[in-house]
Design a protein around this motif. Sequence first.
Motif, PDB file in Angstrom:
ATOM      1  N   GLY A 116       0.817  -1.204   0.000  1.00 12.62           N
ATOM      2  CA  GLY A 116       0.000   0.000   0.000  1.00 12.62           C
ATOM      3  C   GLY A 116       0.851   1.253   0.000  1.00 12.62           C
ATOM      4  N   GLN A 117       1.948   1.223   0.758  1.00  9.58           N
ATOM      5  CA  GLN A 117       2.840   2.379   0.794  1.00  9.58           C
ATOM      6  C   GLN A 117       3.507   2.612  -0.562  1.00  9.58           C
ATOM      7  OE1 GLN A 117       5.094   0.903   4.157  1.00  9.58           O
ATOM      8  NE2 GLN A 117       4.329   2.538   5.473  1.00  9.58           N
ATOM      9  N   ILE A 118       3.862   1.524  -1.231  1.00  7.38           N
ATOM     10  CA  ILE A 118       4.473   1.652  -2.553  1.00  7.38           C
ATOM     11  C   ILE A 118       3.477   2.261  -3.534  1.00  7.38           C
ATOM     12  CG2 ILE A 118       5.422   0.354  -4.508  1.00  7.38           C
ATOM     13  CD1 ILE A 118       6.525  -1.639  -2.400  1.00  7.38           C
ATOM     14  N   GLU A 119       2.231   1.812  -3.452  1.00  7.22           N
ATOM     15  CA  GLU A 119       1.196   2.368  -4.333  1.00  7.22           C
ATOM     16  C   GLU A 119       0.968   3.854  -4.028  1.00  7.22           C
ATOM     17  OE1 GLU A 119      -3.237   1.088  -5.992  1.00  7.22           O
ATOM     18  OE2 GLU A 119      -2.252  -0.086  -4.426  1.00  7.22           O
ATOM     19  N   PHE A 120       1.036   4.205  -2.751  1.00  3.50           N
ATOM     20  CA  PHE A 120       0.909   5.614  -2.359  1.00  3.50           C
ATOM     21  C   PHE A 120       2.066   6.419  -2.948  1.00  3.50           C
ATOM     22  CE2 PHE A 120       1.353   9.318   0.337  1.00  3.50           C
ATOM     23  CZ  PHE A 120       0.052   9.667   0.663  1.00  3.50           C
ATOM     24  N   ASP A 121       3.279   5.858  -2.909  1.00  3.47           N
ATOM     25  CA  ASP A 121       4.446   6.549  -3.479  1.00  3.47           C
ATOM     26  C   ASP A 121       4.286   6.760  -4.981  1.00  3.47           C
ATOM     27  OD1 ASP A 121       5.697   6.712  -1.031  1.00  3.47           O
ATOM     28  OD2 ASP A 121       7.060   5.028  -1.378  1.00  3.47           O
ATOM     29  N   ILE A 122       3.718   5.769  -5.663  1.00  2.00           N
ATOM     30  CA  ILE A 122       3.500   5.907  -7.111  1.00  2.00           C
ATOM     31  C   ILE A 122       2.534   7.056  -7.384  1.00  2.00           C
ATOM     32  CG2 ILE A 122       2.493   4.809  -9.156  1.00  2.00           C
ATOM     33  CD1 ILE A 122       3.555   2.128  -8.049  1.00  2.00           C
ATOM     34  N   ALA A 123       1.428   7.087  -6.639  1.00  3.49           N
ATOM     35  CA  ALA A 123       0.457   8.170  -6.811  1.00  3.49           C
ATOM     36  C   ALA A 123       1.091   9.528  -6.523  1.00  3.49           C
ATOM     37  CB  ALA A 123      -0.746   7.945  -5.899  1.00  3.49           C
ATOM     38  N   THR A 124       1.889   9.587  -5.469  1.00  2.00           N
ATOM     39  CA  THR A 124       2.554  10.835  -5.099  1.00  2.00           C
ATOM     40  C   THR A 124       3.506  11.299  -6.193  1.00  2.00           C
ATOM     41  OG1 THR A 124       2.383  10.309  -2.738  1.00  2.00           O
ATOM     42  CG2 THR A 124       4.049  11.921  -3.371  1.00  2.00           C
ATOM     43  N   THR A 125       4.233  10.354  -6.779  1.00  4.85           N
ATOM     44  CA  THR A 125       5.157  10.692  -7.864  1.00  4.85           C
ATOM     45  C   THR A 125       4.402  11.255  -9.054  1.00  4.85           C
ATOM     46  OG1 THR A 125       6.557   8.845  -7.144  1.00  4.85           O
ATOM     47  CG2 THR A 125       7.046   9.814  -9.291  1.00  4.85           C
ATOM     48  N   LEU A 126       3.281  10.655  -9.386  1.00  2.00           N
ATOM     49  CA  LEU A 126       2.476  11.123 -10.517  1.00  2.00           C
ATOM     50  C   LEU A 126       1.924  12.522 -10.280  1.00  2.00           C
ATOM     51  CD1 LEU A 126       0.506   7.817 -11.189  1.00  2.00           C
ATOM     52  CD2 LEU A 126       2.193   8.841 -12.728  1.00  2.00           C
ATOM     53  N   VAL A 127       1.508  12.795  -9.049  1.00  2.00           N
ATOM     54  CA  VAL A 127       0.860  14.068  -8.748  1.00  2.00           C
ATOM     55  C   VAL A 127       1.873  15.187  -8.542  1.00  2.00           C
ATOM     56  CG1 VAL A 127      -0.544  15.306  -7.040  1.00  2.00           C
ATOM     57  CG2 VAL A 127      -1.198  12.998  -7.767  1.00  2.00           C
ATOM     58  N   GLU A 138      -6.799   9.037  -9.009  1.00  2.00           N
ATOM     59  CA  GLU A 138      -7.540   7.772  -8.996  1.00  2.00           C
ATOM     60  C   GLU A 138      -6.846   6.736  -8.132  1.00  2.00           C
ATOM     61  OE1 GLU A 138     -10.607   7.419 -10.121  1.00  2.00           O
ATOM     62  OE2 GLU A 138     -10.389   9.573 -10.502  1.00  2.00           O
ATOM     63  N   ARG A 139      -5.526   6.720  -8.144  1.00  2.00           N
ATOM     64  CA  ARG A 139      -4.786   5.781  -7.287  1.00  2.00           C
ATOM     65  C   ARG A 139      -4.984   6.128  -5.813  1.00  2.00           C
ATOM     66  NH1 ARG A 139      -0.343   2.710  -9.535  1.00  2.00           N
ATOM     67  NH2 ARG A 139      -0.256   2.871 -11.808  1.00  2.00           N
ATOM     68  N   TYR A 140      -4.933   7.417  -5.493  1.00  2.00           N
ATOM     69  CA  TYR A 140      -5.212   7.831  -4.117  1.00  2.00           C
ATOM     70  C   TYR A 140      -6.614   7.393  -3.703  1.00  2.00           C
ATOM     71  CZ  TYR A 140      -1.162  11.033  -3.565  1.00  2.00           C
ATOM     72  OH  TYR A 140       0.088  11.591  -3.420  1.00  2.00           O
ATOM     73  N   LYS A 141      -7.586   7.592  -4.584  1.00  2.00           N
ATOM     74  CA  LYS A 141      -8.965   7.220  -4.247  1.00  2.00           C
ATOM     75  C   LYS A 141      -9.084   5.718  -3.998  1.00  2.00           C
ATOM     76  CE  LYS A 141     -11.616  10.888  -6.549  1.00  2.00           C
ATOM     77  NZ  LYS A 141     -12.589  11.187  -7.637  1.00  2.00           N
ATOM     78  N   THR A 142      -8.396   4.918  -4.809  1.00  2.00           N
ATOM     79  CA  THR A 142      -8.422   3.467  -4.614  1.00  2.00           C
ATOM     80  C   THR A 142      -7.864   3.103  -3.242  1.00  2.00           C
ATOM     81  OG1 THR A 142      -8.188   3.060  -6.983  1.00  2.00           O
ATOM     82  CG2 THR A 142      -7.598   1.256  -5.501  1.00  2.00           C
ATOM     83  N   LEU A 143      -6.768   3.745  -2.865  1.00  2.00           N
ATOM     84  CA  LEU A 143      -6.178   3.491  -1.548  1.00  2.00           C
ATOM     85  C   LEU A 143      -7.073   3.998  -0.428  1.00  2.00           C
ATOM     86  CD1 LEU A 143      -2.469   4.480  -2.216  1.00  2.00           C
ATOM     87  CD2 LEU A 143      -3.256   2.234  -1.471  1.00  2.00           C
ATOM     88  N   ALA A 144      -7.805   5.066  -0.690  1.00  2.00           N
ATOM     89  CA  ALA A 144      -8.647   5.674   0.343  1.00  2.00           C
ATOM     90  C   ALA A 144      -9.935   4.908   0.586  1.00  2.00           C
ATOM     91  CB  ALA A 144      -8.982   7.113  -0.051  1.00  2.00           C
ATOM     92  N   ASN A 158      -3.248   3.264   7.843  1.00  2.00           N
ATOM     93  CA  ASN A 158      -2.778   4.637   7.869  1.00  2.00           C
ATOM     94  C   ASN A 158      -2.576   5.166   6.455  1.00  2.00           C
ATOM     95  OD1 ASN A 158      -1.621   6.990   9.349  1.00  2.00           O
ATOM     96  ND2 ASN A 158       0.210   6.396   8.213  1.00  2.00           N
ATOM     97  N   VAL A 159      -2.058   4.324   5.557  1.00  2.00           N
ATOM     98  CA  VAL A 159      -1.889   4.738   4.166  1.00  2.00           C
ATOM     99  C   VAL A 159      -3.239   5.110   3.564  1.00  2.00           C
ATOM    100  CG1 VAL A 159      -1.272   3.942   1.851  1.00  2.00           C
ATOM    101  CG2 VAL A 159       0.226   3.421   3.772  1.00  2.00           C
ATOM    102  N   GLY A 160      -4.261   4.312   3.844  1.00  2.00           N
ATOM    103  CA  GLY A 160      -5.587   4.604   3.323  1.00  2.00           C
ATOM    104  C   GLY A 160      -6.119   5.935   3.816  1.00  2.00           C
ATOM    105  N   VAL A 161      -5.903   6.231   5.099  1.00  2.00           N
ATOM    106  CA  VAL A 161      -6.390   7.487   5.663  1.00  2.00           C
ATOM    107  C   VAL A 161      -5.598   8.665   5.093  1.00  2.00           C
ATOM    108  CG1 VAL A 161      -6.675   8.812   7.785  1.00  2.00           C
ATOM    109  CG2 VAL A 161      -7.237   6.385   7.760  1.00  2.00           C
ATOM    110  N   GLU A 162      -4.279   8.490   4.931  1.00  2.00           N
ATOM    111  CA  GLU A 162      -3.485   9.571   4.347  1.00  2.00           C
ATOM    112  C   GLU A 162      -3.852   9.796   2.883  1.00  2.00           C
ATOM    113  OE1 GLU A 162      -1.245  11.572   6.514  1.00  2.00           O
ATOM    114  OE2 GLU A 162      -2.925  10.526   7.433  1.00  2.00           O
ATOM    115  N   ALA A 163      -4.284   8.738   2.216  1.00  2.00           N
ATOM    116  CA  ALA A 163      -4.758   8.911   0.841  1.00  2.00           C
ATOM    117  C   ALA A 163      -6.014   9.773   0.813  1.00  2.00           C
ATOM    118  CB  ALA A 163      -5.018   7.548   0.203  1.00  2.00           C
ATOM    119  N   MET A 164      -6.851   9.674   1.856  1.00  2.00           N
ATOM    120  CA  MET A 164      -8.013  10.560   1.955  1.00  2.00           C
ATOM    121  C   MET A 164      -7.573  12.015   2.007  1.00  2.00           C
ATOM    122  SD  MET A 164     -10.380   8.649   4.800  1.00  2.00           S
ATOM    123  CE  MET A 164     -10.875   6.933   4.616  1.00  2.00           C
TER     124      MET A 164
END
Length: 289
Positions: A116-127, A138-144, A158-164
Motif C-alpha cells: 500500500g505504501q508503494i502504491e501511495f508513493d506511485i500516486a505521489t510521484t504522478l501528482v 484515482e490511485r489515491y482514491k483506490t487506496l482511500a 494509515n496509508v488509506g487514511v493519508e490517501a483521503m
Amino acid sequence: GLWVMSLNRLASGVASAGAVAILVSSASSRSLASCTKDKDYYEALAKLRPFEMNMRERWRRDDEEGWRKLPARAWPPRQPDAHELDGLERLWKAKCADRGRREEVMVDNLGKRSCGQIEFDIATTLVFNNLDPTNGLERYKTLAMPSSEDIKDGDDANVGVEAMVAVGVMLVEGLGVPEDAKRGVEWIKRAAERQSPQGTFELATLCYTGSLAGGVAEDERKAFTLFSKAAEMGHVGATYMKGDCLLDGVGVDAVPGAAVPLIYSAAEKGHRFARQRILQLLDSTKMDS
C-alpha cells in the motif's frame, strides 16, 4: 488556495503544505508586541539563552545544507522524484500485484514497505511531479477506499487514511485536476475523523483561514482546538500553530509562557517558520532588557 508553493519551501518537511505559508503570513502580520509579556514568557526564553549561540549556528547550517533538498511542498513527507517512477511501478508489478496491500517487501534504501505504501508513493510521484495528476488522484482514491478488513489497523490502514488527505487536498487546491473544494473538504473531514494528524491539521487550517468555496466558515476557536489535537498526535506544523495562537491570543486566551516551549519544540524538529519566530522573540527580549 490551501497550498502556497513558494513560501511553503520555508516550512518543515513535516508541516502542512501551502497551508503553512498562509498561516505564517497571517501570524507574521501581527506585531510581537501584541503578546502580553509576563514572567513565564521571559523565563521560557531565558531557558534558551545558555545555548542560543549554538542553536543559531546549527539552524544556520541546516538552512545552508538542506535548502536545496526541500521539496516544493511539505507533505507528503516522502515525495519520490520523477525518475523513480519506473522503478516503483516495476517493484509494484513484481512484488505487489498479486499480494494484499498490507504485505511488506524490501525496498532499496527504505527497508520494508507495505505494498500500500508503494502504491501511495506511485500516486505521489504522478501528482507532485505533475506527470499524470488524474491517474494519481484515482490511485489515491483506490487506496482511500479499501475493504473494511484492510482499514481496521496497521500501517496500511494509515496509508488509506493519508490517501483521503491527498484526495482532499488535490480537490481543494485543484492540484492538476478540476477544483472541487466542497468535495475536497469532505475528504479531509473523513481523514480527520479517522485521527489523521495531517487531515486534522488541514481541517484546522481551513477553519483558521475560512474557505468560501469549501463551505468552511472562519472559526479561530475551532482551529485552535484542531491544531491542539494534531499537535498531541505529533504533527510539527500543528505544534507551531498551537504555540503561535497561544502567543498572540488567536482562538484562545494568550498564554505566552506556554507558547514558547511549543514553538521551540517545532523549531528543533526542523520547522523553519518556528525557528524564525524563536529568533524574533529572543531578539525582541534583548531589546526589552
